[in-house]
Every structure is written in C-alpha cells, then in structure tokens.
Design an enzyme around this catalytic site. Sequence first.
Site, PDB file in Angstrom:
ATOM      1  N   CYS A  56      19.735  -2.726  30.654  1.00  0.00           N
ATOM      2  CA  CYS A  56      19.060  -3.628  30.218  1.00  0.00           C
ATOM      3  C   CYS A  56      18.333  -3.418  31.704  1.00  0.00           C
ATOM      4  CB  CYS A  56      18.313  -4.395  29.096  1.00  0.00           C
ATOM      5  SG  CYS A  56      15.909  -4.563  29.914  1.00  0.00           S
ATOM      6  N   ASN A  57      18.102  -2.572  32.818  1.00  0.00           N
ATOM      7  CA  ASN A  57      17.650  -2.690  33.962  1.00  0.00           C
ATOM      8  C   ASN A  57      16.734  -4.650  34.155  1.00  0.00           C
ATOM      9  OD1 ASN A  57      18.321  -0.314  36.013  1.00  0.00           O
ATOM     10  ND2 ASN A  57      17.147   0.199  33.962  1.00  0.00           N
ATOM     11  N   THR A  58      16.145  -5.024  33.213  1.00  0.00           N
ATOM     12  CA  THR A  58      14.688  -5.781  33.670  1.00  0.00           C
ATOM     13  C   THR A  58      15.652  -6.786  33.472  1.00  0.00           C
ATOM     14  OG1 THR A  58      13.158  -4.345  32.591  1.00  0.00           O
ATOM     15  CG2 THR A  58      12.373  -7.074  32.876  1.00  0.00           C
TER      16      THR A  58
ATOM     17  N   TYR B 105      10.364  -6.583  27.982  1.00  0.00           N
ATOM     18  CA  TYR B 105      10.842  -7.522  28.271  1.00  0.00           C
ATOM     19  C   TYR B 105      10.095  -7.268  29.923  1.00  0.00           C
ATOM     20  CZ  TYR B 105      14.790  -8.658  25.619  1.00  0.00           C
ATOM     21  OH  TYR B 105      15.660  -9.715  24.738  1.00  0.00           O
ATOM     22  N   GLY B 106       9.503  -6.263  30.696  1.00  0.00           N
ATOM     23  CA  GLY B 106       9.608  -6.074  31.817  1.00  0.00           C
ATOM     24  C   GLY B 106       7.904  -6.813  31.952  1.00  0.00           C
TER      25      GLY B 106
ATOM     26  N   HIS C 128      15.146   3.160  29.623  1.00  0.00           N
ATOM     27  CA  HIS C 128      13.706   4.241  28.361  1.00  0.00           C
ATOM     28  C   HIS C 128      14.207   5.112  28.902  1.00  0.00           C
ATOM     29  CE1 HIS C 128      13.668  -0.170  25.683  1.00  0.00           C
ATOM     30  NE2 HIS C 128      12.780   0.578  25.047  1.00  0.00           N
TER      31      HIS C 128
ATOM     32  N   CYS D 103      14.396   1.778  34.446  1.00  0.00           N
ATOM     33  CA  CYS D 103      14.869   1.971  33.041  1.00  0.00           C
ATOM     34  C   CYS D 103      15.175   2.581  32.451  1.00  0.00           C
ATOM     35  CB  CYS D 103      13.309   1.576  33.169  1.00  0.00           C
ATOM     36  SG  CYS D 103      12.852   1.330  30.733  1.00  0.00           S
TER      37      CYS D 103
ATOM     38  N   ASP E 126      19.553  -4.150  24.557  1.00  0.00           N
ATOM     39  CA  ASP E 126      18.431  -3.792  25.515  1.00  0.00           C
ATOM     40  C   ASP E 126      16.906  -4.733  24.710  1.00  0.00           C
ATOM     41  OD1 ASP E 126      16.961  -3.118  27.200  1.00  0.00           O
ATOM     42  OD2 ASP E 126      16.432  -0.825  25.791  1.00  0.00           O
ATOM     43  N   SER E 127      16.138  -4.800  26.061  1.00  0.00           N
ATOM     44  CA  SER E 127      14.529  -5.348  24.148  1.00  0.00           C
ATOM     45  C   SER E 127      13.859  -4.212  23.856  1.00  0.00           C
ATOM     46  CB  SER E 127      13.904  -5.343  25.939  1.00  0.00           C
ATOM     47  OG  SER E 127      13.831  -3.794  25.827  1.00  0.00           O
TER      48      SER E 127
HETATM   49  N1  DGL Z   1      14.789  -0.777  29.598  1.00  0.00           N
HETATM   50  C1  DGL Z   1      14.701  -1.547  29.836  1.00  0.00           C
HETATM   51  C2  DGL Z   1      15.039  -1.856  31.496  1.00  0.00           C
HETATM   52  O1  DGL Z   1      15.484  -1.134  31.015  1.00  0.00           O
HETATM   53  C3  DGL Z   1      13.651  -3.167  30.068  1.00  0.00           C
HETATM   54  C4  DGL Z   1      12.177  -2.017  29.701  1.00  0.00           C
HETATM   55  C5  DGL Z   1      11.192  -3.054  28.961  1.00  0.00           C
HETATM   56  O2  DGL Z   1      11.062  -3.989  28.377  1.00  0.00           O
HETATM   57  O3  DGL Z   1      10.287  -3.430  29.545  1.00  0.00           O
HETATM   58  O4  DGL Z   1      14.397  -1.571  32.172  1.00  0.00           O
END
Ligand code: DGL
Length: 259
Positions: free
Chosen positions: A74-76, A43-44, A185, A183, A11-12
């Site tokens: 990580c969804n992104t 990452y977003g 997080h 997300c 993940d990020s």
């Molecule tokens: N945890 C991440 C997600 O599921 C990315 C969050 C990020 O780094 O912006 O999208």
Amino acid sequence: MKKNNPIGLFDSGIGGTSIWKEVHALLPHENTIYLADSKNAPYGLKTKDEIIYLSCKNTELLLEENCKIIVVACNTATTNAIKELRAKYDVPFIGIEPAIKPAAIQSKTQTIGILATKGTLSSALFFENVSKHPNVTIIEQIGHGLVQLIENGDLDSLEMKELLENYLLPMVEKNIDYLVLGCSHYPYLIPQIKKIIPPSIEIIDSGEAVAKQTKKILEEQQLLNDSNNNASQIFYTNSNPEVLKKIVKPLESVFYKNF
Ligand code: DGL
C-alpha cells in the site's frame, strides 16, 4: 526465522493483491499471507497517526502468523508509516512507493502524471521523492473515489469512467508521456484507463520492482524458501470476501477474519 515461514502482505483492501500477484509470480515457492483491511478502506483519507495505528495492527497480526518479512502493499501506508514500522518491529519491511524515478528518467516530454491517494501525495516521503526531479514537471492528481469503487467491485460503472476522465484528460492535455499509478488498487483500472488516454502514454506501477526487492532481501538474509513443497497462499479480509474471491484464483484461499 525459518525459511518456510510465510511472506506477509497487507493493504487497506484488495488493491495490494496486484502486488501479491507479482510477488507470487517471482517467488512461487513461498508461502504467503495477505491481509485486506477493507473494513478501514480507504486509508488515503486518514491522518498519518491513523495510518500508523492501522499499519501496526496489520503488522502485529502478520507477526502472530510468524511472517518472516512484511510487504506493505500500500503506497499510502508505506509513505506514511514505514519509518515507524521499521523502528518498532524487528522484521524486514518492503514498501511500495510511486514509481516517479523511472518515469522521470525516461520521459521525453519532461512531463509525467501521477495518480495516487491524498495520503500518499501529501506525505513527506512523497515530497522528498518529487524534489529529486526538479527538471521534470510532475502533475499530481488525487484519485478521489476510485478506491471505494474498486472495493465494491465497480470497475466498469459510468461513475468510474467519468472520474477517470476527469482525472486523466487534463494530464493528457498537458502532454504527459508517462502515467504513474501510485496506489496499489489502480493497476486493476488499466483496461479502463487505456480507453481514455492515448496509447503513446506509458502506464507504470511499482509491483514488479517490489517483487524483485522482496526476493533480493530474502536472498541477502538467507530466508528464501528452498523447499519444493506446494506453497500455501492465504487471504484474510475483514469485509465481504466475495470481491476478493473474484480477483484471486480459485486455488488460493480467501477467508473472513475479524481484525
Ligand atoms: N492501496 C492503497 C495505496 O496503495 C491505499 C488506498 C486507500 O485505502 O486509500 O495507496
């Protein structure tokens, strides 16, 4: 590929540990290696090319550790890079996407809310998903600033409370009955979110579905670890390990790694 090789997750940052927890709960005999690329969070706000580059870098590190399957926690990263990862590397990938489908199917008000990063909400994969539910109103909200606060361990600050109120109260006014956390997080914010939205609104995330899918693919590919040895759980972060240590149990090992 050996059955006792680890499951790799990345993940990020620390958010994907919400997915790791589900995977570990369902598959306690599996060895796991988790990469928190916190140095590059969020990452977003990155471009698709940057997200692909970082996702490849994380994947290659996990492959060096002989991971038998990779969970993009990580969804992104999933919505921007999973097609490219699957095309480039010869290992099964499990991705995580916002759980729009279960929310849309079950919604009685025909209105659902989704909180996710800019990168996820602007991806082609997300757009594809949304267009499968034309009869449901989907209220999208970018969670600007939330990931940075979580990465700093700042869950209970006034700033967090105000951001969440700004993002969630307009959705409540529009009569959502499901809130999708898009997300990895955000599950760490469920206690704070519950103080803001009414209890009648169901909060859903994709962690359990990802764990089930990981188990299914390991079974299909005959890669489930059938040994009863104590499984090892390793976490690498390229930032301050203290925040990660607070959210994973002391038995597990958290290490700093420069990647
Ligand atoms: N945890 C991440 C997600 O599921 C990315 C969050 C990020 O780094 O912006 O999208």
